[in-house]
Design a protein around this motif. Structure first.
Motif, mmCIF file in Angstrom:
data_model
loop_
_atom_site.group_PDB
_atom_site.id
_atom_site.type_symbol
_atom_site.label_atom_id
_atom_site.label_comp_id
_atom_site.label_asym_id
_atom_site.label_seq_id
_atom_site.Cartn_x
_atom_site.Cartn_y
_atom_site.Cartn_z
ATOM 1 N N THR A 147 -4.181 3.522 -3.271
ATOM 2 C CA THR A 147 -3.496 2.375 -3.873
ATOM 3 C C THR A 147 -4.228 1.082 -3.544
ATOM 4 O OG1 THR A 147 -1.319 3.438 -3.822
ATOM 5 C CG2 THR A 147 -1.356 1.030 -3.876
ATOM 6 N N GLY A 183 -2.885 5.717 -6.662
ATOM 7 C CA GLY A 183 -2.102 6.349 -5.609
ATOM 8 C C GLY A 183 -1.517 7.678 -6.045
ATOM 9 N N SER A 210 3.484 4.438 -3.523
ATOM 10 C CA SER A 210 2.513 3.428 -3.946
ATOM 11 C C SER A 210 3.189 2.081 -4.165
ATOM 12 C CB SER A 210 1.813 3.879 -5.230
ATOM 13 O OG SER A 210 0.869 2.920 -5.641
#
Length: 276
Positions: A147, A183, A210
């Motif tokens: 992320t 992510g 995320s």
């Protein structure tokens, strides 16, 4: 040595140490979580306590040491959660007995105790000492690190409207979206490599982690801006403080811990998501 070189070297060293202790699990990983808890609280108080404030003496620090000892000793989740609640309540009550300035400082200290303790608790209980815990932590790392990386590169490449300009002017909406996609992809790849069968559920979990990770990043940025700080500390060359590196991770860890707790138990949350 340039700042970029320092950042790369620091990141590599941190990754090696973290992954090594994660692989070992048990006491070594709990000690890592305990050290992180102490450093987070230290940086929090350095940011949030007024320079001239006498504060509450060493009460918050003493309470935190009791919690850290319990964490390292491997006490059950119920005891650890009770300790967190007691620490916060005692700090707030004692602070409320003093003048306004100390009361405000005490509120920040209580918040810092909760933030630091929950961070260490979530990671330690997620890892536990079994294979499920190892996969859960690696899944968490994959989602959060991907992320961060995807948000940075997509944000720089695409640009566009800011995500929260009053809190963190550098973050963009395109970066946030790219980070979420990165992510989820990283989390699913890790889960598939680990042989997990519930990939659809884990994809949703990865998306939640995320988003929570990015919210945790914004929260720490808000705390720093609230206290006119650029970084939480200077411990990590090229990166700032420990909080600057783990803000999104600890928020996502708590979210994953709660999800695992709902799916299994408070003491073995990873088994609800990655059954052995």
């Amino acid at each position: 040595m340039s700042n970029l070189q320092l950042r790369v070297i620091s990141a590599v060293v941190l990754a090696i140490v973290t992954l090594g202790l994660t692989w070992l699990g048990g006491l070594p990983f709990r000690m890592l979580c305990a050290a992180m808890t102490i450093l987070i609280f230290y940086e929090w108080t350095r940011m949030c306590r007024p320079v001239a404030a006498t504060g509450l003496g060493l009460l918050p620090e003493a309470l935190l040491l009791v919690f850290v000892g319990a964490l390292v000793a491997g006490l059950p989740a119920s005891w650890l959660l009770l300790l967190v609640a007691v620490m916060v309540v005692v700090t707030v009550v004692v602070a409320s007995m003093h003048q306004t300035s100390m009361h405000q400082t005490g509120q920040w200290d209580a918040s810092g105790l909760a933030y630091a303790a929950i961070s260490g608790l979530s990671l330690a209980l997620l890892r536990d000492g079994d294979h499920s815990g190892l996969v859960a932590i690696l899944f968490l790392f994959a989602v959060v690190w991907a992320t961060d990386t995807a948000a940075y590169f997509v944000g720089r490449a695409v640009g566009g409207p800011k995500l929260a300009p009053s809190i963190s002017p550098g973050k963009t909406q395109s970066g946030a979206l790219g980070g979420a996609v990165g992510g989820v992809v990283a989390g699913l790849l890790l889960a598939a490599a680990a042989g997990a069968g519930n990939l659809a559920v884990l994809g949703v979990v990865a998306l939640v982690l995320s988003l929570v990770s990015q919210a945790g990043d914004l929260f720490e940025s808000w705390v720093k801006r609230r206290h006119n700080r650029k970084d939480s500390g200077t411990l990590i060359p090229g990166h700032g403080g420990v909080m600057d590196r783990v803000d999104g991770l600890v928020a996502a860890a708590f979210a994953l811990y709660v999800i695992g707790w709902i799916s299994a138990t408070a003491d073995h949350p990873a088994q609800g998501l990655f059954p052995a």
